[in-house]
Enzyme design. Sequence first.
Site, PDB file in Angstrom:
ATOM      1  CE  LYS A 206     -58.649  47.359  -4.276  1.00  0.00           C
ATOM      2  NZ  LYS A 206     -59.207  48.724  -4.075  1.00  0.00           N
ATOM      3  CD  GLU A 212     -68.536  38.356 -11.446  1.00  0.00           C
ATOM      4  OE1 GLU A 212     -69.474  39.112 -11.730  1.00  0.00           O
ATOM      5  OE2 GLU A 212     -67.800  38.508 -10.439  1.00  0.00           O
ATOM      6  N   GLY A 267     -61.007  50.277  -9.064  1.00  0.00           N
ATOM      7  CA  GLY A 267     -60.835  49.283 -10.108  1.00  0.00           C
ATOM      8  C   GLY A 267     -60.726  49.864 -11.500  1.00  0.00           C
ATOM      9  NE  ARG A 268     -65.426  54.275 -11.755  1.00  0.00           N
ATOM     10  CZ  ARG A 268     -65.876  53.908 -10.564  1.00  0.00           C
ATOM     11  NH1 ARG A 268     -65.804  52.641 -10.202  1.00  0.00           N
ATOM     12  NH2 ARG A 268     -66.390  54.790  -9.729  1.00  0.00           N
ATOM     13  CD  GLU A 353     -67.888  50.341 -12.039  1.00  0.00           C
ATOM     14  OE1 GLU A 353     -68.450  49.273 -12.343  1.00  0.00           O
ATOM     15  OE2 GLU A 353     -66.674  50.427 -11.748  1.00  0.00           O
ATOM     16  CG  HIS A 384     -69.282  51.838 -44.146  1.00  0.00           C
ATOM     17  ND1 HIS A 384     -69.618  52.119 -45.449  1.00  0.00           N
ATOM     18  CD2 HIS A 384     -67.998  52.252 -43.987  1.00  0.00           C
ATOM     19  CE1 HIS A 384     -68.569  52.657 -46.068  1.00  0.00           C
ATOM     20  NE2 HIS A 384     -67.578  52.748 -45.194  1.00  0.00           N
ATOM     21  CE  LYS A 512     -68.765  43.273  -7.785  1.00  0.00           C
ATOM     22  NZ  LYS A 512     -67.534  43.832  -7.200  1.00  0.00           N
TER      23      LYS A 512
END
Length: 547
Positions: A206, A212, A267-268, A353, A384, A512
């Site tokens: 954005k 990153e 964002g999510r 979050e 399993h 951050k």
Amino acid sequence: MSELRELPAWKALQAHYEEIRDRHMRDMFREDPQRFQRFSLTVGDMLLDYSKNRVDETTMRLLMDLARQAGLDDGRQRMFAGAPINFTENRAALHVALRNRVNRPILVDGEDVMPRVNRVLHQMRVFSDQVRDGEWRGYSGKPIRDVVNLGVGGSDLGPQMVCEALTPYGRNGPRMHFVSNVAPSHIAETLRLLNPETTLFIVSSKSFATEETMANARTARSWFLMHAPGARSIKSHFVAVSTNREAVKAFGIDPANMFEFWDWVGGRYSLWSAIGLAIALYIGMDHFEQLLKGAHAMDEHFRNAPLEENMPVIMAMLGIWYGNFFGAQSHAVYPYGHYLRRLPQYLQQADMESNGKSVDRNGERVDYATGPVLWGGAGTNGQHAYFQLIHQGTHLVPCDFLGAANSQNPVDNHHEMLLANLFAQAKAFMMGRSEAEARAEMEAQGMDAAAIERLLPYKVCAGNNPSNVILYRRLTPRSLGSLIALYEHKIFSQGYVWGLDSFDQWGVELGKRLAGEILPRIEGDTPVDEFDASTNGLINFCKGLFE
């Protein structure tokens, strides 16, 4: 004591918990042959069976009383109306506008946002059609064969999960790659697979300043320019999903190839926006719009259905029942199907979050549990591995089982085996295995009495572990859209009852900021001494190992 715990419904639930906590679900099923019909619900062709929960009609009535007393009825209407329910940032949270397929006006600060939403959707359609049809060409005149999505968090987890879930719909599209980790091996291994002449990069940030993402974008650009004839070629191989026009232009991307989204898109919750460009490129815009339609159908159900018949609300309040009254600290999600194996990872961000918070809307620290630890994975693999902890461990872990009635890839009786395992595990978590049943099994196997007595304690499974089962006809773009929206609204409902802002993430911002302070010290030549002793020691130890 907090306002929430002072509500009459909360106090009634606490008293009711004392009455019901030791009841076993196998007894509830025996006493009520209509339990499945009483505690199940369909929306379209999606079924929620919540009968395998430690509830009765009184429980559900009290849980809905709590939802009403906590203001959830008003909260959901405020969200759809564009109110600033992200109260710490004074923003709306309008992912529902992104999939508003009836174009009902949705206002933010008096402006209908739908014309802007529709403009970006049209831009996505034009661009994705050009790439998929081979009209969009790289610098050497060849069509695009590979698309690399560069993003992190919601700009990565959502598009990647959806593309993987809808693999059968992407077979005619470009190959998709997702790079999120700033670890150099992630970008290096991805680039090793690619031909720069036929590769398109989507830079999703954005602000166009996410560390990153931009580190990976700069590496991708350097790699590309090692092969391309010049910087002019960037415009054919890089596009941006951003709001920072100047930074996009400075990177070398043509602003005409910038896809906008807005500060009311978290964002999510952003895969429905231009962040979903990778999805549209992979499965085509028609299928992307089916994804939106499925989400919109669940939006309408959540917005209009009474709380007692509201699928996201029921799931949310069951989670509150276990987290706040039974003391459950985690929740597990088990998709029984290969394509949905990344869903738990996606939901980890969506849930933790959003509701991993400890301060309510009054600025007060809460005195009750909030968001659970969410985990899980592909169902049959889990059987399993970690299912043992649920069958015989010491933790109460409420679970969701997800499955499609029909497979995209019918092979012999594989899908029937898959469904048999799903139903068996949900039944086993609920029923358990009593001492008498374990003894009878061993006697039927011909074991002698001494061996039976020795093994008996180890064979018993307590059961009474709650679960929801969610079934749908087939995993399609539309059913996936409904499924994701179901969980989004469940998360919002829980957060609203808990009094949280489910749309900020100040804890993420702290990490951050600290990383920005530490990075120059790692890159510097001198020993570090300005941080705490541990951080100083770790940095200096690494400096001693640098080659």
